[in-house]
Scaffold this active site. Sequence first.
Site, short mmCIF file in Angstrom:
data_model
loop_
_atom_site.label_atom_id
_atom_site.label_comp_id
_atom_site.label_asym_id
_atom_site.label_seq_id
_atom_site.Cartn_x
_atom_site.Cartn_y
_atom_site.Cartn_z
N ASP A 1 -24.35 67.66 35.04
CA ASP A 1 -23.19 67.90 34.18
C ASP A 1 -21.69 67.98 35.08
O ASP A 1 -20.76 68.03 34.42
CB ASP A 1 -23.48 69.10 33.29
N GLN B 1 -27.00 72.94 27.70
CA GLN B 1 -26.06 72.54 26.79
C GLN B 1 -25.08 73.61 26.32
O GLN B 1 -25.50 75.17 26.12
CB GLN B 1 -26.86 72.08 25.50
N LYS C 1 -29.71 63.13 23.83
CA LYS C 1 -29.86 63.06 25.31
C LYS C 1 -31.33 62.68 25.69
O LYS C 1 -31.56 61.85 26.48
CB LYS C 1 -29.38 64.24 26.08
N1 GUN Z 1 -21.38 70.32 25.32
C1 GUN Z 1 -20.29 69.50 24.94
N2 GUN Z 1 -20.13 68.49 25.95
C2 GUN Z 1 -21.07 68.87 26.94
C3 GUN Z 1 -21.49 68.22 28.21
O1 GUN Z 1 -21.00 67.20 28.40
N3 GUN Z 1 -22.36 68.96 28.74
C4 GUN Z 1 -23.09 70.12 28.19
N4 GUN Z 1 -24.01 70.79 28.94
N5 GUN Z 1 -22.71 70.71 27.24
C5 GUN Z 1 -21.69 70.12 26.38
#
Ligand code: GUN
Length: 294
Positions: free
Chosen positions: A121, A98, A54
């Site tokens: 998110d 995350q 990311k």
């Molecule tokens: N863990 C797995 N997919 C995601 C996501 O799209 N965002 C976040 N913050 N954690 C994740």
Amino acid sequence: MTAKLIDGTAIAEQVRDDVAKDVSARIEKGLSRPGLATVLVGENPASQVYVRMKQKACEKAGIRSFGHVVPADISQADLEKLVAELNANPEVNGILVQLPLPKGLDEERVLSTISIEKDVDGFHPINIGRLAQKGRKPLFVPCTPDGVIYLLGQVGVELEGCNAVVLGRSNIVGMPVALLLVERNATVTICHSRTRDLADVCRSADVLVAAVGRPEMVRGDWVKPGAVVIDVGVNRVDDPSKEKGYKLVGDVAFDEVKEVASHLTPVPGGVGPMTIAMLLRNTVRAAQHADAKL
Ligand code: GUN
């Protein structure tokens, strides 16, 4: 029939190029450079990889990235304090914590602490709540589900009135993708571990979204001929012929389903790349939202 493969890598690249252009246009106009803060709690190797990807994608698109890594034993109060500081930082437009969080931390409370205007998110209870209500618009939609809908849009499938089946009911993918499909007037069935006659239900789908995390669970005879199949699963299975000793497979038995479906996403290279593309897009939207408040 041999299904057309939906090339998520190429489609995501197009979205990322568009995001990069939007960022350049902002800078030329004298507007701020968008910024994304990532919060990684602990040392989960998969989370480390995702967060690094990311951050790299941000850099490529011209988005500032503020990485925060904190130990797994951080207290709830300290983690919420970090999020509150990021909420108050005008250089940070989006905040991504995350998931999953290490045991002992209250995920719901952490996500509730993120300002809804920086919730790129889309997991804040207000944003998810609005997604679940008719006529209400969340500020942000969760990235992987948004990517699934984007891919369906690229295929040109008519969602209105279609039978959509979602396999899996997770907070991150299954449930929000089902809500997005309802919003587009699909007739949606959500399947899970207690669903009876699962193969029959899947066979009723014009659009089948598999997000259960079970390698190759969806077999060829679970799919209606001509259906569009979106495979969100990313599962490691042993493969001694590979250097790493494993390969990645989806929730769909690819070789079987490609003979039945009209369109199918591969794993890897299908939904995966879309998650990051949608995150970047949300971050620029968050910056635009912040401009409007100036
Ligand atoms: N863990 C797995 N997919 C995601 C996501 O799209 N965002 C976040 N913050 N954690 C994740």
